[in-house]
Motif scaffolding. Sequence first.
Motif, PDB file in Angstrom:
ATOM      1  N   LYS A   9       6.527  -7.144  11.881  1.00 53.89           N
ATOM      2  CA  LYS A   9       5.944  -6.264  10.663  1.00 53.89           C
ATOM      3  C   LYS A   9       7.081  -5.576  10.336  1.00 53.89           C
ATOM      4  O   LYS A   9       7.940  -5.789   8.708  1.00 53.89           O
ATOM      5  CB  LYS A   9       5.686  -4.976  11.060  1.00 53.89           C
ATOM      6  CG  LYS A   9       5.049  -3.885  10.090  1.00 53.89           C
ATOM      7  CD  LYS A   9       4.111  -2.885  10.252  1.00 53.89           C
ATOM      8  CE  LYS A   9       3.821  -1.861   9.662  1.00 53.89           C
ATOM      9  NZ  LYS A   9       2.278  -1.190  10.168  1.00 53.89           N
ATOM     10  N   ILE A  10       7.936  -5.175  10.823  1.00 51.98           N
ATOM     11  CA  ILE A  10       9.534  -4.682  10.807  1.00 51.98           C
ATOM     12  C   ILE A  10      10.633  -5.716  10.125  1.00 51.98           C
ATOM     13  O   ILE A  10      11.607  -5.278   9.625  1.00 51.98           O
ATOM     14  CB  ILE A  10      10.017  -3.784  12.622  1.00 51.98           C
ATOM     15  CG1 ILE A  10       8.828  -3.127  13.122  1.00 51.98           C
ATOM     16  CG2 ILE A  10      11.527  -3.489  11.998  1.00 51.98           C
ATOM     17  CD1 ILE A  10       9.779  -2.499  13.831  1.00 51.98           C
ATOM     18  N   TYR A  11      10.694  -7.434  10.385  1.00 54.36           N
ATOM     19  CA  TYR A  11      11.356  -8.114  10.696  1.00 54.36           C
ATOM     20  C   TYR A  11      10.867  -8.665   9.228  1.00 54.36           C
ATOM     21  O   TYR A  11      11.873  -9.014   8.735  1.00 54.36           O
ATOM     22  CB  TYR A  11      11.704  -9.270  11.637  1.00 54.36           C
ATOM     23  CG  TYR A  11      12.609  -9.963  11.351  1.00 54.36           C
ATOM     24  CD1 TYR A  11      13.831  -9.753  12.599  1.00 54.36           C
ATOM     25  CD2 TYR A  11      12.432 -11.208  10.956  1.00 54.36           C
ATOM     26  CE1 TYR A  11      14.429 -10.995  12.454  1.00 54.36           C
ATOM     27  CE2 TYR A  11      13.275 -12.296  10.917  1.00 54.36           C
ATOM     28  CZ  TYR A  11      14.753 -11.460  11.663  1.00 54.36           C
ATOM     29  OH  TYR A  11      15.502 -12.804  11.468  1.00 54.36           O
ATOM     30  N   LYS A  12       9.985  -8.504   8.771  1.00 54.39           N
ATOM     31  CA  LYS A  12       9.924  -9.149   7.545  1.00 54.39           C
ATOM     32  C   LYS A  12      10.762  -7.906   6.299  1.00 54.39           C
ATOM     33  O   LYS A  12      10.527  -8.070   5.236  1.00 54.39           O
ATOM     34  CB  LYS A  12       8.095  -8.472   7.118  1.00 54.39           C
ATOM     35  CG  LYS A  12       7.611  -9.048   5.813  1.00 54.39           C
ATOM     36  CD  LYS A  12       5.480  -9.130   5.986  1.00 54.39           C
ATOM     37  CE  LYS A  12       5.395  -7.848   5.697  1.00 54.39           C
ATOM     38  NZ  LYS A  12       3.955  -7.957   5.683  1.00 54.39           N
ATOM     39  N   LYS A  13      10.314  -6.217   6.168  1.00 52.91           N
ATOM     40  CA  LYS A  13      11.300  -5.828   6.281  1.00 52.91           C
ATOM     41  C   LYS A  13      12.922  -5.967   5.288  1.00 52.91           C
ATOM     42  O   LYS A  13      12.850  -5.790   4.555  1.00 52.91           O
ATOM     43  CB  LYS A  13      11.581  -4.653   5.847  1.00 52.91           C
ATOM     44  CG  LYS A  13       9.394  -3.953   6.400  1.00 52.91           C
ATOM     45  CD  LYS A  13       9.615  -2.232   6.693  1.00 52.91           C
ATOM     46  CE  LYS A  13       7.842  -1.702   6.904  1.00 52.91           C
ATOM     47  NZ  LYS A  13       8.353  -0.425   7.469  1.00 52.91           N
ATOM     48  N   PHE A  46       8.629 -14.539  -1.446  1.00 53.56           N
ATOM     49  CA  PHE A  46       8.278 -13.050  -2.353  1.00 53.56           C
ATOM     50  C   PHE A  46       6.667 -13.529  -1.593  1.00 53.56           C
ATOM     51  O   PHE A  46       5.851 -12.337  -0.504  1.00 53.56           O
ATOM     52  CB  PHE A  46       8.082 -13.052  -3.139  1.00 53.56           C
ATOM     53  CG  PHE A  46       9.465 -12.252  -3.519  1.00 53.56           C
ATOM     54  CD1 PHE A  46       9.596 -10.560  -2.696  1.00 53.56           C
ATOM     55  CD2 PHE A  46      10.046 -12.399  -3.846  1.00 53.56           C
ATOM     56  CE1 PHE A  46      11.100 -10.444  -3.110  1.00 53.56           C
ATOM     57  CE2 PHE A  46      11.399 -11.691  -4.622  1.00 53.56           C
ATOM     58  CZ  PHE A  46      12.015 -10.456  -4.432  1.00 53.56           C
ATOM     59  N   TYR A  47       5.943 -14.596  -1.339  1.00 51.59           N
ATOM     60  CA  TYR A  47       4.196 -15.122  -1.581  1.00 51.59           C
ATOM     61  C   TYR A  47       4.462 -15.204  -0.102  1.00 51.59           C
ATOM     62  O   TYR A  47       3.760 -14.545   0.730  1.00 51.59           O
ATOM     63  CB  TYR A  47       4.100 -15.996  -2.058  1.00 51.59           C
ATOM     64  CG  TYR A  47       2.545 -16.331  -1.431  1.00 51.59           C
ATOM     65  CD1 TYR A  47       0.919 -16.111  -2.536  1.00 51.59           C
ATOM     66  CD2 TYR A  47       2.305 -16.780  -0.865  1.00 51.59           C
ATOM     67  CE1 TYR A  47       0.349 -15.903  -2.023  1.00 51.59           C
ATOM     68  CE2 TYR A  47       1.373 -17.567  -0.936  1.00 51.59           C
ATOM     69  CZ  TYR A  47      -0.144 -16.924  -1.087  1.00 51.59           C
ATOM     70  OH  TYR A  47      -1.207 -16.989  -1.093  1.00 51.59           O
ATOM     71  N   THR A  48       5.146 -16.217   0.601  1.00 49.86           N
ATOM     72  CA  THR A  48       5.258 -15.930   2.475  1.00 49.86           C
ATOM     73  C   THR A  48       5.517 -14.676   2.880  1.00 49.86           C
ATOM     74  O   THR A  48       4.331 -14.560   3.325  1.00 49.86           O
ATOM     75  CB  THR A  48       6.047 -16.936   2.799  1.00 49.86           C
ATOM     76  OG1 THR A  48       6.273 -18.420   1.788  1.00 49.86           O
ATOM     77  CG2 THR A  48       6.176 -17.722   4.337  1.00 49.86           C
ATOM     78  N   LEU A  49       6.265 -14.194   2.834  1.00 51.54           N
ATOM     79  CA  LEU A  49       6.635 -12.280   2.955  1.00 51.54           C
ATOM     80  C   LEU A  49       4.962 -11.858   3.026  1.00 51.54           C
ATOM     81  O   LEU A  49       4.718 -10.818   3.983  1.00 51.54           O
ATOM     82  CB  LEU A  49       7.939 -11.886   2.869  1.00 51.54           C
ATOM     83  CG  LEU A  49       9.115 -12.722   2.884  1.00 51.54           C
ATOM     84  CD1 LEU A  49       9.890 -12.043   2.134  1.00 51.54           C
ATOM     85  CD2 LEU A  49       9.254 -12.633   4.663  1.00 51.54           C
ATOM     86  N   TYR A  50       4.731 -11.306   1.615  1.00 47.84           N
ATOM     87  CA  TYR A  50       3.296 -10.983   1.047  1.00 47.84           C
ATOM     88  C   TYR A  50       2.514 -11.386   2.002  1.00 47.84           C
ATOM     89  O   TYR A  50       1.439 -10.345   3.189  1.00 47.84           O
ATOM     90  CB  TYR A  50       2.932 -10.528  -0.044  1.00 47.84           C
ATOM     91  CG  TYR A  50       1.876  -9.747  -0.252  1.00 47.84           C
ATOM     92  CD1 TYR A  50       1.684  -8.401   0.018  1.00 47.84           C
ATOM     93  CD2 TYR A  50       0.620 -10.627  -0.158  1.00 47.84           C
ATOM     94  CE1 TYR A  50       0.364  -7.764  -0.508  1.00 47.84           C
ATOM     95  CE2 TYR A  50      -0.142 -10.325  -0.912  1.00 47.84           C
ATOM     96  CZ  TYR A  50      -0.151  -8.445  -0.893  1.00 47.84           C
ATOM     97  OH  TYR A  50      -1.941  -7.912  -1.230  1.00 47.84           O
ATOM     98  N   LYS A  93       0.935 -11.360   8.176  1.00 45.77           N
ATOM     99  CA  LYS A  93       0.223 -10.042   8.195  1.00 45.77           C
ATOM    100  C   LYS A  93       0.638  -9.729   9.673  1.00 45.77           C
ATOM    101  O   LYS A  93       0.069  -8.708  10.480  1.00 45.77           O
ATOM    102  CB  LYS A  93      -1.127  -9.698   8.120  1.00 45.77           C
ATOM    103  CG  LYS A  93      -1.331 -10.099   7.153  1.00 45.77           C
ATOM    104  CD  LYS A  93      -1.013  -9.637   5.653  1.00 45.77           C
ATOM    105  CE  LYS A  93      -1.664  -9.711   4.470  1.00 45.77           C
ATOM    106  NZ  LYS A  93      -1.021  -9.101   3.335  1.00 45.77           N
ATOM    107  N   SER A  94       1.122 -10.716  10.533  1.00 45.77           N
ATOM    108  CA  SER A  94       1.786 -10.544  12.371  1.00 45.77           C
ATOM    109  C   SER A  94       2.096  -9.292  12.828  1.00 45.77           C
ATOM    110  O   SER A  94       3.104  -8.802  11.789  1.00 45.77           O
ATOM    111  CB  SER A  94       2.278 -11.207  12.548  1.00 45.77           C
ATOM    112  OG  SER A  94       2.829 -11.331  13.735  1.00 45.77           O
ATOM    113  N   PRO A  95       1.629  -8.248  13.456  1.00 45.76           N
ATOM    114  CA  PRO A  95       1.837  -6.824  14.174  1.00 45.76           C
ATOM    115  C   PRO A  95       3.670  -7.176  14.219  1.00 45.76           C
ATOM    116  O   PRO A  95       4.334  -6.434  14.088  1.00 45.76           O
ATOM    117  CB  PRO A  95       1.059  -6.727  14.800  1.00 45.76           C
ATOM    118  CG  PRO A  95       0.462  -7.674  15.602  1.00 45.76           C
ATOM    119  CD  PRO A  95       0.775  -8.800  14.297  1.00 45.76           C
ATOM    120  N   ASN A  96       4.369  -8.727  15.062  1.00 43.10           N
ATOM    121  CA  ASN A  96       5.150  -8.611  15.915  1.00 43.10           C
ATOM    122  C   ASN A  96       6.314  -8.527  14.497  1.00 43.10           C
ATOM    123  O   ASN A  96       6.850  -8.603  14.425  1.00 43.10           O
ATOM    124  CB  ASN A  96       4.617  -9.866  16.241  1.00 43.10           C
ATOM    125  CG  ASN A  96       3.627  -9.414  17.449  1.00 43.10           C
ATOM    126  OD1 ASN A  96       4.304  -8.229  18.012  1.00 43.10           O
ATOM    127  ND2 ASN A  96       3.433 -10.676  18.404  1.00 43.10           N
TER     128      ASN A  96
END
Length: 320
Positions: A67-71, A55-59, A62-65
């Motif tokens: 952003k969607i994959y992180k969700k 969770f910390y790593t995903l938070y 901040k890369s815009p590329n």
Amino acid sequence: MSFFPEVSILSRSFDEWMNLIYDNREMCKKPAPIGYNYGLTGAHLVAFPIYVMAFYTLYEEKSPNFKIYKKYLATHVVSNFLFELHLSVVMKPVLYLPYPTLRMTGAFFFTYINGFFMFFIFYFFIASTGWSILELLYYRFKLISTNNLCSKWVRKSASIVKGGRHTLVVFSGCTFCFLGLCVTGMFEQTKYKQKLEIINEYPELLCTSAITLPKTTNDGIKPIHLFNVSVLASTILGSFLCATMGVVSFLALDEMVKESQSSMRTIAMHRSFLVSLFCQIGVHGVMMGFPLFIYIVSIIFHFEGNGFDTSLVEIGRISA
């Protein structure tokens, strides 16, 4: 042997419903084997820091590329965590081989709650985990298949995958509908369990926290049987889609390398993501599929091993 019970669940009294939902009789307090009980919970506690780090790593990413994959990744991590929590603390299922019977022995008051409700939530978390993996692959597959350098066969494969994905949505919807229909048979569980040959040896199976699969030869087709068929069909189709998307993506990446017009860094990124996804799918498939396979074989060939069966649940939990 009608599909629905003779007495409608809507005609049941409030007291009957309360006794069905919460059964705190003395025999229902019987705990799971001590090694399995503490091992299951302990493994979840050991895995907890890993989820915190994820969770910390995903938070922090901040890369815009990304952003969607992180969700998609966050959804997968959350569903995995809830799956482990439910299995290791709330549910703690004990199997009674070679019968398709299990009893919930969760912590605190959870051990008294109706097993069907526990199983409903359990399936929801499994379905969420499976769909999160599929969507992770599909997102990566779309990025690759829509590339201008891809051949026609890749685009045809994309159309097949898209159609299969829509079919899987229909199968998943049917599965949840059948699962909802299973509520109609909850009051019939005592009748089914009384027919078990082991009921005198394990009287705790008469608790509502224990559930069993009725025999079609004695009781006919029930909603739970349609649910099982639907789950099997969804699993086969989902596995086919994951394998197809993975293989096609790797072959498409090889074509891009030969064309040498795409950034080698982009191709390497896609390839590394696919490799990690395949490893993740392999772990889930082997570690969760193996216990299920052993359980099915034990039912077919009447293999008895109530000391061994609890280890199967532990293997499945570790895979998450």
